[in-house]
Scaffold this active site. Structure first.
Site, PDB file in Angstrom:
ATOM      1  N   ASP A   1     104.298 145.172  49.423  1.00 42.55           N
ATOM      2  CA  ASP A   1     104.226 145.030  48.308  1.00 42.55           C
ATOM      3  C   ASP A   1     103.951 143.930  47.481  1.00 42.55           C
ATOM      4  OD1 ASP A   1     104.331 147.740  49.089  1.00 42.55           O
ATOM      5  OD2 ASP A   1     106.153 148.251  48.679  1.00 42.55           O
TER       6      ASP A   1
ATOM      7  N   ASP B   1      96.166 142.702  53.953  1.00 42.27           N
ATOM      8  CA  ASP B   1      96.801 143.705  54.068  1.00 42.27           C
ATOM      9  C   ASP B   1      98.416 143.280  54.182  1.00 42.27           C
ATOM     10  OD1 ASP B   1      98.280 146.123  55.127  1.00 42.27           O
ATOM     11  OD2 ASP B   1      97.227 145.892  57.033  1.00 42.27           O
TER      12      ASP B   1
END
Length: 288
Positions: free
Chosen positions: A169, A166
């Site tokens: 970008d 997680d």
């Protein structure tokens, strides 16, 4: 990019002039951590907004559209996910979803920036109680490690059924998390039957980064799947990549376990639609 005080708005600008914005009431908190600039805003209609280095990480109203889809497809496709590693995810939302699964005996979250954990605990209502237990070391099934996820994965002796990345970008500092070397470390640390999942950016605006990550993963994992989902606050649809080790069919999930989850966005019916990428993106991916 950023906060426009006169307009009372926060706008994140993506490549090619595409923007995602929120009307905000006020900025609640801002700081420069050891690793990045961190800001938290109170929006008019989506709760609080977490921003790192000018990029939207989540808004409270709708954050499940990201966390549920990142976590539950791989957790339900794995026959018995007992040990799980989360890299990143300092807001706690990903680990919160992992711990919904009663098969999980041990989950480890490795977050490089302690400032994200602290600010999320103090200001966000995403996983406040969980972060409190993690900070106090009172969560029996999970452990928080403040450290570099790349280094941890390379050096740990632990083995995992599921690894979830997680991250921010797939550009800038986070690019290491999308490298072939990192994927090889992840593959090695998966058990005989294992699943790896990562977010991979905007389908339309980070297409080249998605293709690069997919190509690198195909060199490492036994099988690689791609899927997408509309995530509130992001330049959607947002892409995800899954790497498979061993005999696991990611297209099939455990329906009995799925029925026990009372989720907001994701369910077995949704699982069938995840793989519906735009045709031109499918052609690009299938050409890799």
């Amino acid at each position: 990019m950023g906060y426009n005080e006169q307009e009372r708005a926060f706008i994140e600008w993506y490549p090619r002039g595409y923007g995602v914005g929120f009307k905000v009431k006020r900025r609640l908190f801002e700081t420069q951590t050891e690793y990045q600039r961190l800001e938290i805003y109170e929006t008019e209609g989506f709760g609080k907004l977490l921003v790192l280095d000018g990029t939207v990480q989540l808004v409270e109203v709708g954050e499940e559209s990201y966390h549920e889809v990142l976590v539950h497809p791989v957790m339900l496709a794995h026959p018995n996910p007992r040990k799980v590693l989360v890299i990143g995810g300092g807001d706690g939302g990903t680990l919160r979803e992992v711990l919904r699964h009663d098969t999980v005996e041990k989950a480890i979250m490795v977050e490089i920036d302690e400032g994200v954990v602290e600010a999320s605990y103090l200001y966000l209502d995403v996983a406040k109680d969980l972060l409190d237990r993690l900070i106090k070391k009172e969560e029996p099934r999970a452990e928080l490690i403040i450290g570099d996820g790349v280094k941890y994965l390379r050096e740990t002796d632990e083995r995992f059924d599921v690894i979830i990345v997680d991250s921010t970008d797939p550009v800038g500092p986070a690019k290491l998390l999308f490298s072939e070397e990192f994927y090889r470390d992840a593959y090695e640390k998966l058990n005989e039957k294992g699943l790896y999942v990562t977010q991979a950016g905007s389908v339309y605006l980070f297409t080249n980064e998605l293709l690069d990550a997919y190509k690198a993963m195909k060199k490492v994992f036994d099988r690689v799947y791609y899927f997408s989902f509309p995530v509130i606050g992001y330049a959607s649809p947002w892409s995800f990549l899954v790497g498979v080790k061993g005999d696991v069919d990611f297209t099939r999930i455990d329906l009995e376990r799925a029925k026990k989850l009372d989720l907001y966005y994701y369910d077995p019916e949704r699982h069938e639609t995840l793989f519906q990428m735009p045709r031109y993106v499918r052609k690009l991916l299938e050409g890799q």
